[in-house]
Scaffold this active site. Sequence first.
Site, PDB file in Angstrom:
ATOM      1  N   GLN A   7     -11.375   0.960  32.437  1.00 33.20           N
ATOM      2  CA  GLN A   7     -11.471   0.141  31.233  1.00 33.20           C
ATOM      3  C   GLN A   7     -11.553   0.980  29.955  1.00 33.20           C
ATOM      4  O   GLN A   7     -11.716   0.443  28.871  1.00 33.20           O
ATOM      5  CB  GLN A   7     -12.638  -0.848  31.329  1.00 33.20           C
TER       6      GLN A   7
ATOM      7  N   SER B 282     -25.940  -0.018  24.943  1.00 36.48           N
ATOM      8  CA  SER B 282     -26.127   1.381  25.345  1.00 36.48           C
ATOM      9  C   SER B 282     -25.581   2.304  24.265  1.00 36.48           C
ATOM     10  O   SER B 282     -26.102   3.399  24.040  1.00 36.48           O
ATOM     11  CB  SER B 282     -25.409   1.649  26.670  1.00 36.48           C
TER      12      SER B 282
ATOM     13  N   MET C  98     -28.625  -5.389  21.243  1.00 36.98           N
ATOM     14  CA  MET C  98     -28.865  -4.185  22.047  1.00 36.98           C
ATOM     15  C   MET C  98     -27.585  -3.747  22.734  1.00 36.98           C
ATOM     16  O   MET C  98     -26.800  -4.579  23.196  1.00 36.98           O
ATOM     17  CB  MET C  98     -29.930  -4.459  23.102  1.00 36.98           C
TER      18      MET C  98
ATOM     19  N   HIS D 214     -29.837  -5.748  29.527  1.00 38.62           N
ATOM     20  CA  HIS D 214     -29.530  -5.706  30.965  1.00 38.62           C
ATOM     21  C   HIS D 214     -30.679  -6.312  31.770  1.00 38.62           C
ATOM     22  O   HIS D 214     -30.455  -7.054  32.735  1.00 38.62           O
ATOM     23  CB  HIS D 214     -29.338  -4.256  31.432  1.00 38.62           C
TER      24      HIS D 214
HETATM   25  P1  AMP Z   1     -22.626  -2.947  29.987  1.00 38.94           P
HETATM   26  O1  AMP Z   1     -23.552  -2.054  30.722  1.00 38.94           O
HETATM   27  O2  AMP Z   1     -22.593  -2.708  28.518  1.00 38.94           O
HETATM   28  O3  AMP Z   1     -21.257  -3.012  30.615  1.00 38.94           O
HETATM   29  O4  AMP Z   1     -23.214  -4.405  30.120  1.00 38.94           O
HETATM   30  C1  AMP Z   1     -23.524  -4.958  31.367  1.00 38.94           C
HETATM   31  C2  AMP Z   1     -23.875  -6.401  31.196  1.00 38.94           C
HETATM   32  O5  AMP Z   1     -24.985  -6.525  30.312  1.00 38.94           O
HETATM   33  C3  AMP Z   1     -22.745  -7.230  30.575  1.00 38.94           C
HETATM   34  O6  AMP Z   1     -22.705  -8.508  31.196  1.00 38.94           O
HETATM   35  C4  AMP Z   1     -23.166  -7.335  29.138  1.00 38.94           C
HETATM   36  O7  AMP Z   1     -22.662  -8.479  28.491  1.00 38.94           O
HETATM   37  C5  AMP Z   1     -24.673  -7.414  29.279  1.00 38.94           C
HETATM   38  N1  AMP Z   1     -25.318  -7.020  28.025  1.00 38.94           N
HETATM   39  C6  AMP Z   1     -25.137  -5.865  27.334  1.00 38.94           C
HETATM   40  N2  AMP Z   1     -25.881  -5.856  26.203  1.00 38.94           N
HETATM   41  C7  AMP Z   1     -26.549  -7.047  26.182  1.00 38.94           C
HETATM   42  C8  AMP Z   1     -27.469  -7.654  25.264  1.00 38.94           C
HETATM   43  N3  AMP Z   1     -27.863  -7.047  24.151  1.00 38.94           N
HETATM   44  N4  AMP Z   1     -27.944  -8.881  25.579  1.00 38.94           N
HETATM   45  C9  AMP Z   1     -27.548  -9.513  26.704  1.00 38.94           C
HETATM   46  N5  AMP Z   1     -26.686  -8.998  27.600  1.00 38.94           N
HETATM   47  C10 AMP Z   1     -26.193  -7.780  27.347  1.00 38.94           C
END
Ligand code: AMP
Length: 272
Positions: free
Chosen positions: A52, A177, A175, A28
Amino acid sequence: MQACAGQLKREGRTIALVPTMGFLHEGHLSLMRTGRERADTLVASIYVNPTQFAPGEDFEAYPRDMQRDLAMARSVGVDLVFTPDDDMMYPLGFQTYVRLEKLPRGLCGRSRPIFFRGVATVVAKLFNIVQPDIAVFGEKDFQQLVVIRRMVKDLDFGIEIVGSPTVREEDGLAMSSRNAYLEPDQRPAARSLYEALRQSQAMVRGGERRAEVIIAAAERHIASFEAATIDYIAIVDPDTLEDMAVINRPARMALAVKVGAPRLIDNMALGQ
Ligand code: AMP
């Protein structure tokens, strides 16, 4: 937030948005650093979007830590963090959704049929609320990135969508969450996604062009870990997300594997 964005626009300031579901990690933060460089004002949103998640998925259990997230966002220069609640995003009577016709059908859409409707809807709402000039999304969620690009084109949002490379742990695991739920003994199985992708890239470099053969080898590798249950492994066209049989042009390999509680996804470019 909308009033604030309007004020910033009237002052002629550009806005970058990084939408997230929180429980922030270095992936992030890399998106936020990109956003920081590209606009005058950097907005991050933190919202675990209920539309979602299907019943039985991990909406309730999704990890949350707002205080830690706010400190991390501050550390990379985020100006505003937008943290709406469900009543604000989906008030009583809500009934308008954004649904793409084809892109959500394959890959993750197969086992998560309502997922991309939720994603497209919440991102469209965030775009209308935050009014960004650019928005940054991770390549980690490759199908999501393609869906958002398509939606922005189709609905004339006039927002530049920036894709940002996947940030990995030292051992290659992308990576996420949800990695917080991995038990130490599940780590080798979790790492097998990365290993299978690298092995596939090496096969293509070595001259193999048949998707079927590459996918079968990836399957063998991942299935050798007892803790891993494969959801899908696919090689697709990076724009249409349609399956490719022969790798005679740039392709994307994408996979989803359940390791213990979390369902992990990853992807890499092949044949570029
Ligand atoms: P999320 O909180 O999982 O919905 O992710 C929020 C944003 O962070 C989305 O655009 C994801 O694609 C991006 N994201 C999550 N994990 C990674 C990672 N390991 N590397 C790059 N971007 C990430």
